[in-house]
Design a protein around this motif. Structure first.
Motif, mmCIF file in Angstrom:
data_model
loop_
_atom_site.group_PDB
_atom_site.id
_atom_site.type_symbol
_atom_site.label_atom_id
_atom_site.label_comp_id
_atom_site.label_asym_id
_atom_site.label_seq_id
_atom_site.Cartn_x
_atom_site.Cartn_y
_atom_site.Cartn_z
ATOM 1 N N TYR A 35 25.770 37.344 30.554
ATOM 2 C CA TYR A 35 27.200 37.303 30.847
ATOM 3 C C TYR A 35 27.822 36.115 30.120
ATOM 4 O O TYR A 35 27.144 35.122 29.843
ATOM 5 N N SER A 36 29.099 36.249 29.834
ATOM 6 C CA SER A 36 29.855 35.154 29.218
ATOM 7 C C SER A 36 30.538 34.308 30.276
ATOM 8 O O SER A 36 30.722 33.114 30.096
ATOM 9 N N GLY A 37 30.945 34.964 31.362
ATOM 10 C CA GLY A 37 31.620 34.256 32.435
ATOM 11 C C GLY A 37 31.192 34.807 33.783
ATOM 12 O O GLY A 37 30.989 36.012 33.934
ATOM 13 N N LEU A 38 31.040 33.898 34.744
ATOM 14 C CA LEU A 38 30.712 34.276 36.119
ATOM 15 C C LEU A 38 31.826 33.737 37.005
ATOM 16 O O LEU A 38 32.051 32.530 37.043
ATOM 17 N N HIS A 39 32.503 34.635 37.693
ATOM 18 C CA HIS A 39 33.684 34.275 38.476
ATOM 19 C C HIS A 39 33.457 34.687 39.922
ATOM 20 O O HIS A 39 33.464 35.876 40.240
ATOM 21 N N LEU A 40 33.209 33.702 40.801
ATOM 22 C CA LEU A 40 33.030 33.930 42.232
ATOM 23 C C LEU A 40 34.353 33.588 42.904
ATOM 24 O O LEU A 40 34.720 32.416 43.004
ATOM 25 N N LEU A 41 35.079 34.599 43.358
ATOM 26 C CA LEU A 41 36.470 34.429 43.780
ATOM 27 C C LEU A 41 36.661 34.206 45.274
ATOM 28 O O LEU A 41 37.743 33.785 45.683
ATOM 29 N N ASN A 42 35.673 34.546 46.092
ATOM 30 C CA ASN A 42 35.841 34.530 47.547
ATOM 31 C C ASN A 42 37.062 35.341 47.956
ATOM 32 O O ASN A 42 37.765 35.018 48.900
ATOM 33 N N SER A 43 37.308 36.409 47.204
ATOM 34 C CA SER A 43 38.463 37.272 47.432
ATOM 35 C C SER A 43 38.220 38.593 46.705
ATOM 36 O O SER A 43 37.572 38.616 45.663
ATOM 37 N N HIS A 44 38.782 39.653 47.254
ATOM 38 C CA HIS A 44 38.696 40.946 46.575
ATOM 39 C C HIS A 44 39.849 41.136 45.588
ATOM 40 O O HIS A 44 39.910 42.155 44.908
ATOM 41 N N ASP A 45 40.754 40.180 45.508
ATOM 42 C CA ASP A 45 41.888 40.276 44.596
ATOM 43 C C ASP A 45 41.455 39.809 43.201
ATOM 44 O O ASP A 45 41.394 38.612 42.929
ATOM 45 N N LYS A 46 41.154 40.762 42.345
ATOM 46 C CA LYS A 46 40.629 40.470 41.015
ATOM 47 C C LYS A 46 41.646 40.718 39.906
ATOM 48 O O LYS A 46 41.378 40.459 38.741
ATOM 49 N N LEU A 47 42.823 41.212 40.281
ATOM 50 C CA LEU A 47 43.810 41.628 39.285
ATOM 51 C C LEU A 47 44.256 40.484 38.384
ATOM 52 O O LEU A 47 44.256 40.622 37.158
ATOM 53 N N GLU A 48 44.644 39.364 38.959
ATOM 54 C CA GLU A 48 45.167 38.261 38.159
ATOM 55 C C GLU A 48 44.127 37.766 37.153
ATOM 56 O O GLU A 48 44.434 37.544 35.983
ATOM 57 N N LEU A 49 42.881 37.642 37.592
ATOM 58 C CA LEU A 49 41.829 37.182 36.692
ATOM 59 C C LEU A 49 41.574 38.207 35.586
ATOM 60 O O LEU A 49 41.404 37.838 34.422
ATOM 61 N N CYS A 50 41.549 39.478 35.926
ATOM 62 C CA CYS A 50 41.350 40.515 34.901
ATOM 63 C C CYS A 50 42.464 40.463 33.861
ATOM 64 O O CYS A 50 42.194 40.610 32.662
ATOM 65 N N ARG A 51 43.686 40.253 34.310
ATOM 66 C CA ARG A 51 44.801 40.126 33.359
ATOM 67 C C ARG A 51 44.656 38.880 32.506
ATOM 68 O O ARG A 51 44.854 38.919 31.290
ATOM 69 N N GLU A 52 44.321 37.758 33.164
ATOM 70 C CA GLU A 52 44.165 36.493 32.455
ATOM 71 C C GLU A 52 43.067 36.587 31.387
ATOM 72 O O GLU A 52 43.230 36.101 30.271
ATOM 73 N N LEU A 53 41.962 37.240 31.735
ATOM 74 C CA LEU A 53 40.847 37.395 30.790
ATOM 75 C C LEU A 53 41.094 38.494 29.759
ATOM 76 O O LEU A 53 40.361 38.588 28.782
ATOM 77 N N LYS A 54 42.111 39.310 30.018
ATOM 78 C CA LYS A 54 42.419 40.454 29.158
ATOM 79 C C LYS A 54 41.206 41.381 29.024
ATOM 80 O O LYS A 54 40.814 41.766 27.917
ATOM 81 N N VAL A 55 40.627 41.735 30.185
ATOM 82 C CA VAL A 55 39.487 42.647 30.149
ATOM 83 C C VAL A 55 39.970 44.032 29.739
ATOM 84 O O VAL A 55 41.039 44.479 30.140
ATOM 85 N N ARG A 56 39.185 44.690 28.934
ATOM 86 C CA ARG A 56 39.494 46.041 28.480
ATOM 87 C C ARG A 56 39.263 47.037 29.610
ATOM 88 O O ARG A 56 39.948 48.033 29.746
ATOM 89 N N CYS A 57 38.253 46.726 30.456
ATOM 90 C CA CYS A 57 37.871 47.636 31.526
ATOM 91 C C CYS A 57 37.155 46.842 32.610
ATOM 92 O O CYS A 57 36.454 45.880 32.305
ATOM 93 N N MET A 58 37.329 47.244 33.865
ATOM 94 C CA MET A 58 36.631 46.641 35.004
ATOM 95 C C MET A 58 35.768 47.703 35.666
ATOM 96 O O MET A 58 36.241 48.814 35.937
ATOM 97 N N ILE A 59 34.508 47.386 35.908
ATOM 98 C CA ILE A 59 33.597 48.285 36.615
ATOM 99 C C ILE A 59 33.521 47.802 38.053
ATOM 100 O O ILE A 59 33.173 46.651 38.313
ATOM 101 N N GLU A 60 33.842 48.690 38.983
ATOM 102 C CA GLU A 60 34.051 48.301 40.382
ATOM 103 C C GLU A 60 33.534 49.402 41.302
ATOM 104 O O GLU A 60 33.635 50.582 40.971
ATOM 105 N N ASP A 61 32.978 49.017 42.464
ATOM 106 C CA ASP A 61 32.558 50.020 43.450
ATOM 107 C C ASP A 61 33.471 50.064 44.669
ATOM 108 O O ASP A 61 33.445 51.032 45.414
#
Length: 186
Positions: free
Chosen positions: A111-137
């Motif tokens: 992995y390039s980055g490991l982000h432990l958020l203590n939250s299920h709100d991942k939207l802001e970080l995904c936008r900030e990182l400009k991820v092309r796709c998020m894999i989520e269950d």
């Protein structure tokens, strides 16, 4: 290109360990296929406080004992070799950073980055990182991410099978990899 990957239930196969832990605590004998929602508080009819107390006692052991989801290591390694920057984005508490890093290293998951958020709100970080796709269950996370403009692959699990999902749903890392290659071949 950057990809975001949830950890628990997508890389770490901790679901059966969680079910076993909560069965013991609640005196039940549910199986994974019986779990139809993400919230174990609702499934087991316990309070958030009870959930948190139990997890404070058991979560470290669950993290360290979790096996890999089949083919996760191989396909993530393949994505990295093909130029993808992998960011693991998890709702785990940051106090588990060291054991999480050790687990990932011992399992051979790059992995390039490991982000432990203590939250299920991942939207802001995904936008900030400009991820092309998020894999989520977690289907609720998937809804939020998709509504926020993030491409999501929902990794199928017993707790999300009954939920409607209009996006991409994959049952294995083989399917995930194939979809990514077909969709965003570099």
């Amino acid at each position: 290109m950057r990809i975001g990957i949830d950890l628990d239930g997508t890389i770490a196969d901790n679901f059966d360990l969680l079910v076993q832990t909560f069965n013991e605590y609640c005196g039940k004998s549910l199986q994974g296929k019986d779990i139809k929602q993400y919230s174990l508080c609702k499934t087991y009819n316990i309070t958030e406080e009870e959930f948190n107390r139990l997890m404070d006692k058991k979560e470290e052991g669950i993290i360290m004992s979790s096996p890999l989801i089949p083919f996760a290591r191989e396909k993530i390694n393949q994505l990295v070799k093909e130029g993808w920057e992998v960011h693991i984005i998890t709702a785990r508490h940051p106090k588990y950073r060291d054991i999480t890093e050790n687990w990932l290293q011992n399992k051979g998951v790059p992995y390039s980055g490991l982000h432990l958020l203590n939250s299920h709100d991942k939207l802001e970080l995904c936008r900030e990182l400009k991820v092309r796709c998020m894999i989520e269950d977690n289907v609720h996370n998937a809804y939020q991410l998709a509504d926020g403009g993030v491409n999501v692959i929902l990794f199928e699990a017993p707790h999300n099978k009954c939920w409607p999902w209009q996006g991409i749903r994959c049952r294995s890392w083989l399917e995930i990899y194939q979809y990514i290659v077909n969709q965003w071949h570099s």
